[in-house]
Motif scaffolding. Structure first.
Motif, short mmCIF file in Angstrom:
data_model
loop_
_atom_site.label_atom_id
_atom_site.label_comp_id
_atom_site.label_asym_id
_atom_site.label_seq_id
_atom_site.Cartn_x
_atom_site.Cartn_y
_atom_site.Cartn_z
N MET A 1 -19.87 -7.81 -54.66
CA MET A 1 -21.27 -7.79 -55.02
C MET A 1 -21.84 -8.71 -53.98
O MET A 1 -22.99 -8.48 -53.57
CB MET A 1 -21.45 -8.55 -56.37
N LEU A 2 -21.42 -9.98 -53.56
CA LEU A 2 -21.69 -10.86 -52.60
C LEU A 2 -22.15 -10.10 -51.16
O LEU A 2 -23.12 -10.41 -50.46
CB LEU A 2 -20.91 -12.12 -52.43
N ASN A 3 -20.87 -9.17 -50.96
CA ASN A 3 -20.98 -8.38 -49.50
C ASN A 3 -22.22 -7.60 -49.63
O ASN A 3 -23.11 -7.42 -48.77
CB ASN A 3 -19.86 -7.67 -49.54
N ALA A 4 -22.62 -6.88 -50.86
CA ALA A 4 -23.90 -5.88 -50.98
C ALA A 4 -25.11 -6.88 -50.68
O ALA A 4 -26.10 -6.33 -50.12
CB ALA A 4 -23.77 -5.13 -52.03
N ILE A 5 -25.01 -7.76 -51.27
CA ILE A 5 -26.28 -8.80 -51.17
C ILE A 5 -26.70 -9.43 -49.83
O ILE A 5 -27.54 -9.23 -49.42
CB ILE A 5 -26.28 -9.97 -52.33
N PHE A 6 -25.25 -9.67 -49.09
CA PHE A 6 -25.53 -10.11 -47.82
C PHE A 6 -26.00 -8.99 -46.85
O PHE A 6 -26.89 -9.27 -46.11
CB PHE A 6 -24.04 -10.61 -47.35
N LEU A 40 -25.09 -17.63 -55.47
CA LEU A 40 -26.31 -16.92 -55.22
C LEU A 40 -27.37 -17.85 -55.52
O LEU A 40 -27.13 -18.65 -56.48
CB LEU A 40 -26.32 -15.71 -56.28
N ASP A 41 -28.65 -17.69 -55.11
CA ASP A 41 -29.60 -18.00 -55.80
C ASP A 41 -30.81 -17.04 -55.87
O ASP A 41 -30.39 -15.97 -55.60
CB ASP A 41 -30.16 -19.25 -55.05
N ILE A 59 -27.59 -14.53 -51.11
CA ILE A 59 -26.62 -15.68 -51.03
C ILE A 59 -27.21 -16.87 -50.92
O ILE A 59 -28.09 -17.37 -50.11
CB ILE A 59 -25.90 -15.40 -49.89
N ASP A 60 -26.54 -17.93 -51.75
CA ASP A 60 -26.98 -19.46 -51.73
C ASP A 60 -26.90 -20.01 -50.35
O ASP A 60 -25.99 -19.87 -49.76
CB ASP A 60 -26.34 -20.25 -52.63
N SER A 61 -28.31 -20.21 -49.82
CA SER A 61 -28.32 -20.75 -48.34
C SER A 61 -27.68 -22.20 -48.40
O SER A 61 -27.68 -22.67 -47.13
CB SER A 61 -29.92 -20.90 -48.12
N GLN A 62 -27.49 -22.94 -49.31
CA GLN A 62 -27.10 -24.26 -49.29
C GLN A 62 -25.47 -24.25 -49.51
O GLN A 62 -24.94 -25.25 -49.62
CB GLN A 62 -27.40 -25.18 -50.52
N MET A 63 -24.79 -22.87 -49.62
CA MET A 63 -23.26 -22.70 -49.50
C MET A 63 -22.57 -23.34 -48.63
O MET A 63 -21.25 -23.53 -48.56
CB MET A 63 -23.22 -21.26 -49.68
N GLY A 64 -23.27 -23.24 -47.33
CA GLY A 64 -22.35 -23.99 -46.23
C GLY A 64 -23.14 -23.03 -44.87
O GLY A 64 -24.24 -22.74 -44.99
N VAL A 65 -22.14 -23.11 -43.89
CA VAL A 65 -22.93 -22.70 -42.65
C VAL A 65 -21.42 -21.79 -41.90
O VAL A 65 -20.47 -21.99 -42.34
CB VAL A 65 -23.31 -23.60 -41.38
#
Lengths: 387, 387
Positions: A1-6, A40-41, A59-65
């Motif tokens: 699911m994260l992949n599809a959102i990305f 996610l956010d 994808i949560d933009s605060q997750m990292g870089v």
């Protein structure tokens, strides 16, 4: 699911359940779990479809870089990117890969920690690293395989070298493959079958088939620089005659430009050569824009030769789009016009009826964005984002 | 599950659960249901892996038949095939597609009911029909699109015409695509990225990418006949110079043979021409086997030109295998040798290191078997087998 959102760049729950062919309730439950884990956010409001207004999941933009690196034949570009591939920081410099891995890798080992520190990012917040190189790569082990433009890099493990400065997973691929990934991501995978041609010091091609990057049976797909466009042409360093790279890439353009300067056919290029002591492909572009007919002829010749080669690939592959990128693509509109003209003249009507040949859409950032896509895609695949 | 069993050519339950990533119990339950419905049967014993001896599951061969049709430029082949693609009955005749759809379609409308009756098969036992044609096809609607070798067939609906004799679903594709499907099936999809070249009246190519047939953005992928191999070559009917089809396919071989016969360079071909009043590509093959040097040169020239074109495609596509089929491929071993030589000379080492170039493995039945594969695959996809 994260992949599809990305890949979607952000989408609503109902779009996600359509894409994944999950029920609405399954989608909602999964999304709730990922929101709770902070992966996610939810942002903004999308246009209503009549019912409750759906929120956009990202994808949560605060997750990292992720770190994207584009090692070119003559340049080194580096970026810190958020999971949505927005740029946190970017660094570009000239570099010469011909000097071997030593100077470039030591530069990277200094730059990476410095950029992280400058931007207040802890090393453990790096999700993964994606690196593009101008040569054939054994993707599984992250090593270069007999790279013609990169003497001294054969079998060198970029991955092991980078591990000295970050514990994040490192992925290495050919630069043109990464350009293709960059465009595929930017188009939200909506363009399923396309080619991207990079024209610079060499000529290479990234291939997307059925919405996926195609690397070929042994990873060398898209290695088009040594396709013959003139059986009577000059001898190439590969030993054959008339390779398109030897006749149309940057060094050939420079050679034609020097000849035009020295023979007196181009006063503008002669003046430039005198002032700089050497010429580059961009000088030909500038002279063309200033009305120099000899430069126009050089650009048209390069474009026609590339178009002639591309016509064969278009007949064979029938892509919907061909994107043209790389340093030489900035040489002026005549370059693209000449490519288009050769392709439409030499390809079959059925292949070109709906074909679009355009400059690559990311303004020469395809390689860097593509390195970020590789890093994110692989981080999602191996689950390093969830650790 | 039926699809996986069809492509495997028969497999044990544990192999199936590995392939489909289903649990053993789910696989067993599904298989039991399909066995009960008569869609599967169980045959023989496979080698034991230590425990209980697994039985091989196959598509039930009594389920019905599919009809495979291969319309060539100069031939018409037709077969009734069991679901495992074993041949129940086969019919071949010469035919001329240039006469338009009338004669060939009326022949098919007679042959199909006659073959079914002869073999005691009721029309309602036909699961589906697969048809290959020597031209570009809009696969979704089953119509030809401007086929250069098939004047009069443009926009003709083969599907509607066949429906007069069977209510089974009809699927139409390009002949070379079906050859690719035939080889893909015969290899149990184990070869993921390959090309198959058909050399006959024309030259075409089937492309398999990531284990799937690749048709291109508008269905014309593999249309390689008009790739230029000599910018100074003869003018082709497409209007360009030096197309590989115009210089190396059967008509060009015949033209060179007539020239060799008339100029006195080949006494054998001169004699044959006198006896038959015309020459065919196979006559050149026979003359070569009888020691005729002029025929050797013609075969080598055709092979070298095709190899030159193929070298570009190998650099671009990096396939693991290239199969060579079609009528001209039977012209003798020198043909394949010349192709291999040109490719290895002109392609990059990385692309050819593991490349195998061989004759197509199905002894000129790729097209017919491929039509059967298309028919079965589509029947399984749309569920007509379960009705």
């Amino acid at each position: 699911m994260l992949n599809a959102i990305f890949w979607s760049g952000g989408c609503a729950r109902h779009e996600l359940s359509d894409t994944l062919e999950f029920s609405r309730s399954k989608t909602n439950a999964l999304a709730a779990g990922l929101l709770e884990q902070g992966l996610l956010d939810e942002v903004g409001l999308q246009l209503s479809r009549g019912g409750r207004r759906p929120e956009t999941l990202r994808i949560d933009s605060q997750m990292g870089v992720v770190i994207g690196v584009d090692i070119g034949a003559t340049s080194l570009d580096l970026a810190l990117l958020r999971p949505d591939l927005s740029v946190v920081a970017k660094h570009s410099q000239t570099a010469d890969v011909q000097l071997g891995p030593g100077p470039i890798m030591s530069r990277l080992r200094t730059l990476i920690p410095a950029m992280l520190a400058e931007n207040g990012i802890a090393p453990e917040d790096v999700l993964s690293v994606g690196i593009g190189v101008p040569g054939p790569v054994n993707f599984a082990v992250g090593q270069l395989v007999n790279p013609p433009l990169m003497p001294g890099w054969d079998s060198f493990s970029i991955r092991d070298d980078i591990r000295e400065v970050t514990s994040a997973p490192v992925f290495v691929d050919n630069d043109v493959n990464l350009m293709a990934l960059g465009v595929l991501w930017r188009q939200h995978r909506q363009i399923q079958d396309f080619l991207i041609i990079k024209v610079g010091t060499g000529i290479g091609c990234g291939i997307v088939c059925h919405g996926e990057l195609y690397r070929g049976a042994s990873g060398s797909a898209g290695d088009i620089g040594h396709i013959c466009v003139d059986p009577e042409g000059p001898v190439c360093r590969c030993g054959n005659r008339g390779c398109v790279e030897a006749m149309a890439a940057a060094p050939a353009i420079v050679e034609m430009a020097v000849e035009a300067a020295q023979s007196g056919r181009s006063p503008i290029l002669a003046e430039k050569l005198k002032a700089k002591g050497r010429l580059e492909a961009i000088d030909v572009g500038a002279a063309s824009r200033a009305g120099d007919a000899a430069s126009d002829a050089i650009i048209a010749r390069s474009g026609h030769l590339i178009g002639q080669m591309l016509a064969a690939l278009v007949n064979f592959y029938n892509p919907s789009h061909v994107f043209v990128g790389g340093g030489v693509s900035g040489i002026g509109p005549m370059f693209l016009a000449a490519i288009r003209q050769s392709v439409s003249q030499r390809s079959l009507a059925l292949s070109t009826r709906h074909l679009e040949i355009t400059y690559a859409p990311l303004r020469n950032e395809e390689g860097l964005i593509g390195a970020g896509v590789l890093a994110m895609r692989e981080a999602l695949r191996i689950g390093s984002v969830a650790v």
